[in-house]
Scaffold this active site. Structure first.
Site, PDB file in Angstrom:
ATOM      1  N   SER A  72      -5.322  -0.616 -15.215  1.00 18.46           N
ATOM      2  CA  SER A  72      -4.886   0.722 -14.572  1.00 18.46           C
ATOM      3  C   SER A  72      -3.618   0.687 -13.484  1.00 18.46           C
ATOM      4  O   SER A  72      -3.727  -0.401 -12.996  1.00 18.46           O
ATOM      5  CB  SER A  72      -6.023   1.610 -14.059  1.00 18.46           C
ATOM      6  N   ILE A  74      -0.799   0.321 -11.140  1.00 20.21           N
ATOM      7  CA  ILE A  74       0.419  -0.763 -11.087  1.00 20.21           C
ATOM      8  C   ILE A  74       0.081  -1.996 -11.850  1.00 20.21           C
ATOM      9  O   ILE A  74       1.155  -2.451 -12.624  1.00 20.21           O
ATOM     10  CB  ILE A  74       0.488  -1.090  -9.554  1.00 20.21           C
ATOM     11  N   SER A 204       0.419  -4.112   1.086  1.00 16.47           N
ATOM     12  CA  SER A 204       0.369  -2.444   1.442  1.00 16.47           C
ATOM     13  C   SER A 204       1.116  -2.575   2.521  1.00 16.47           C
ATOM     14  O   SER A 204       0.840  -3.312   3.525  1.00 16.47           O
ATOM     15  CB  SER A 204      -0.772  -1.798   1.529  1.00 16.47           C
ATOM     16  N   TYR A 231      -9.237  -1.791   4.875  1.00 18.46           N
ATOM     17  CA  TYR A 231      -8.084  -2.264   3.751  1.00 18.46           C
ATOM     18  C   TYR A 231      -6.821  -2.605   4.435  1.00 18.46           C
ATOM     19  O   TYR A 231      -6.276  -3.396   3.878  1.00 18.46           O
ATOM     20  CB  TYR A 231      -7.949  -0.974   2.944  1.00 18.46           C
ATOM     21  N   LYS A 235      -4.896  -6.333   4.020  1.00 20.92           N
ATOM     22  CA  LYS A 235      -3.417  -6.271   3.423  1.00 20.92           C
ATOM     23  C   LYS A 235      -2.825  -7.276   4.592  1.00 20.92           C
ATOM     24  O   LYS A 235      -1.767  -7.976   4.127  1.00 20.92           O
ATOM     25  CB  LYS A 235      -2.951  -4.999   3.255  1.00 20.92           C
ATOM     26  N   THR A 264      -1.590   6.293  -8.443  1.00 18.44           N
ATOM     27  CA  THR A 264      -2.304   5.707  -9.408  1.00 18.44           C
ATOM     28  C   THR A 264      -3.629   6.280  -9.253  1.00 18.44           C
ATOM     29  O   THR A 264      -4.337   6.820  -8.345  1.00 18.44           O
ATOM     30  CB  THR A 264      -2.369   4.081  -8.754  1.00 18.44           C
TER      31      THR A 264
END
Length: 574
Positions: A72, A74, A204, A231, A235, A264
């Site tokens: 799914s 990117i 990110s 998160y 990253k 997304t």
């Protein structure tokens, strides 16, 4: 006085806490302003005015690509773009149903049948190790030219996996680390000087709000737990891992990138509030995937230049990894803590305790066995002052030690060690051929001068190698042993190979006159075989392989021990 000291410490602590709080506000504010200008659809449209339209006109038909999280968003769009250009695409996904649906959709829309599905949950480190070992074994000849680390998750409550790992860290950081490290040998052998293999990690821009915290990788001290900040920290870790890999492995191009704020399924699920506020400004999936595809396939010098290995990209450009005045840069000691902890965790899940104990005993036994061979050889040479009786003296220990190396093929095949079974077989078989098909049956050559020369070279190389492996398992390798492992080959390898070739050459007259192992016509099977011809062809097979292997070993030495002074000087001036 005591009251004064206490008050002073409270004041200092308060200032520190206030400054940290202010810095957090500053980073988030600057990042948000930057995001609104650059990470949105408008930011992409503005940046794309400077794109070279021909950069993606690339034929990918001769290359293999592995993309994680590709069912799914990117990852899926990246897989589609590469398949459209003829590349062989390996979809690595958690969900078998959606993965198969994605494969069918890509095949139908690109007419490219070379799209394959692999099921893997990156949060399960043992399975990542197993998958990598199996993938290497199945694709050793085809190779792997580009690895795209796209899979990720944002779990907003602190959850532990069945292995006791925090789920965001296990997936985003540790899973990415293990997969990349395990696939590196395949990537290295697939690349060339003209076209290096590539690793693209989808990070990110959120990492700009975070400074590396290597002492709380699993967010035990984060209270309350914040999935968005976890998160962002993951990253940041990915960007640092990319930098470190680029320093260590010069024959692979490493890059990390920010896809922008794209619409997304992951964004809608993990950040519903953000999505509702920004949905009219979000990039399309195609726009989000653009730089991933570009970094994976383009021949543009900005993407493939060695000096940009380790850099962070956004909209096909190298961009800063830190906001101005944000104090988010990490010390090398903190970076080392991160990398060391990842290696320890990787090793912890690579072997069960039983497997680790077995490998430790195996390597120690082989180190001891080869030590006996070396001691017996040197003692016999010293005491008799001739070479005629050396082989007989060491025969039992030599045969046992060298034959046990066959187990290394099994170790590679079952995933106990990070190696290809095919490559391991190629490395092991040459000595076994010399030992069992040349030296053992032809007594006349056992007294030749080249035999002890060869045995000494084998012994020293194997003693160093097996002790290195054994101590690596307990993380106690002294620098001298590392240096010896990556330096002694410069003279031991030519000596050992010369001894092997001379030994094979020495038996040619005997096997020719005796007809040993040869099969002549006529016979019931109606086949013929010339053992002397086989040996000659076998000897010739050494020559194309020798320079390639020796060059590879020199590169490995440069990576592990550091480049030569001339190379270092050149790096500093560039």
């Amino acid at each position: 006085m005591q009251l004064f000291r206490t008050s002073l410490w409270i004041a200092i602590l308060s200032v520190i806490i206030l400054n940290v709080f202010r810095m957090s506000i500053y980073r988030n504010s600057v990042w948000l302003a930057k995001g609104l200008m650059e990470y949105t659809r408008g930011g992409f449209l503005s940046a794309s005015k400077n794109f070279n339209s021909s950069d993606l006109d690339v034929d990918c038909s001769s290359k293999q690509f592995l993309i994680t999280g590709s069912n799914s968003g990117i990852g899926k769009q990246t897989a589609f773009e590469i398949a459209k250009r003829g590349g062989t695409v390996h979809l690595v996904c958690r969900n078998s149903v959606t993965a198969e649906e994605t494969r069918k959709e890509i095949v139908e829309n690109t007419n490219n049948e070379n799209v394959h599905v692999h099921i893997l949950d990156l949060s399960q480190p043992r399975n990542v190790h197993k998958f990598a070992a199996k993938f290497i074994d199945e694709n050793n000849e085809k190779g792997l030219h580009v690895l795209i680390n796209n899979a990720g998750c944002m779990v907003n409550k602190r959850e532990l996996t069945e292995d006791g790992l925090e789920k965001n860290f296990a997936t985003n950081t540790l899973g990415t680390f293990i997969l990349t490290e395990r696939l590196l040998p395949l990537l290295q052998q697939s690349g060339t000087d003209e076209s290096k293999a590539r690793v693209v990690t989808v990070s990110s821009g959120g990492m700009l709000t975070n400074k590396l915290d290597p002492f709380d990788l699993q967010f035990k001290e984060m209270n309350p737990f914040d999935g968005t900040m976890a998160y962002a920290q993951n990253k940041r870790q990915q960007v640092i891992m990319t930098e470190e890999w680029a320093k260590k492995y010069g024959d692979v191009q490493f890059t990390s990138m920010h896809p922008g704020w794209a619409d997304t399924p992951a964004v809608r699920t993990a950040m519903p509030g953000f999505y509702e506020k920004m949905k009219d400004k979000l990039r399309s999936v195609e726009q989000g995937a653009d730089t991933v595809v570009w970094l994976a396939i383009t021949k543009n010098d900005v993407a493939i230049n060695q000096k940009n290995s380790g850099e962070f990209f956004q909209d096909r450009c190298v961009v800063w990894k830190h906001l101005p005045l944000a104090w988010s840069k990490s010390s090398q000691s903190d970076v080392n803590v991160l990398m060391d902890e990842l290696r320890k965790l990787s090793d912890q899940f690579k072997h069960t305790m039983l497997g680790k104990v077995y490998l430790l005993l195996y390597n120690c036994c082989l180190a001891f066995g080869w030590s006996l061979v070396l001691v017996y050889t040197l003692y016999e040479l010293y005491s008799t002052e001739n070479t005629t009786t050396v082989y007989k003296k060491v025969e039992v220990a030599l045969k046992l030690s060298q034959s046990l190396a066959l187990l290394e093929i099994v170790h590679a095949a079952v995933g106990l060690v990070r190696s290809s079974p095919i490559t391991t077989f190629i490395q092991v078989q040459s000595r076994l051929v010399v030992l069992w098909l040349v030296l053992d049956p032809v007594k006349e050559v056992q007294a030749d001068f080249n035999v002890p020369m060869m045995i000494c070279a084998w012994s020293v190389a194997e003693i160093v190698r097996y002790w290195y492996y054994a101590l690596s398992l307990v993380d106690k390798v002294p620098y001298f042993l590392t240096w010896a492992r990556y330096s002694f080959f410069t003279f031991l390898y030519p000596i050992g190979v010369s001894g092997e070739l001379l030994t094979i050459y020495s038996i040619l007259p005997h096997v020719t006159s005796s007809g040993m192992y040869s099969i002549s016509m006529p016979n019931k099977l109606n086949v013929s075989f010339s053992y002397p011809t086989f040996l000659i062809i076998y000897m010739l097979g050494y020559f194309p392989y020798l320079p390639k292997l020796y060059t590879h070993m020199l590169r490995q030495r440069s990576k592990v021990l550091g480049a030569s002074p001339a190379v270092e000087s050149q790096k500093k001036s560039s």
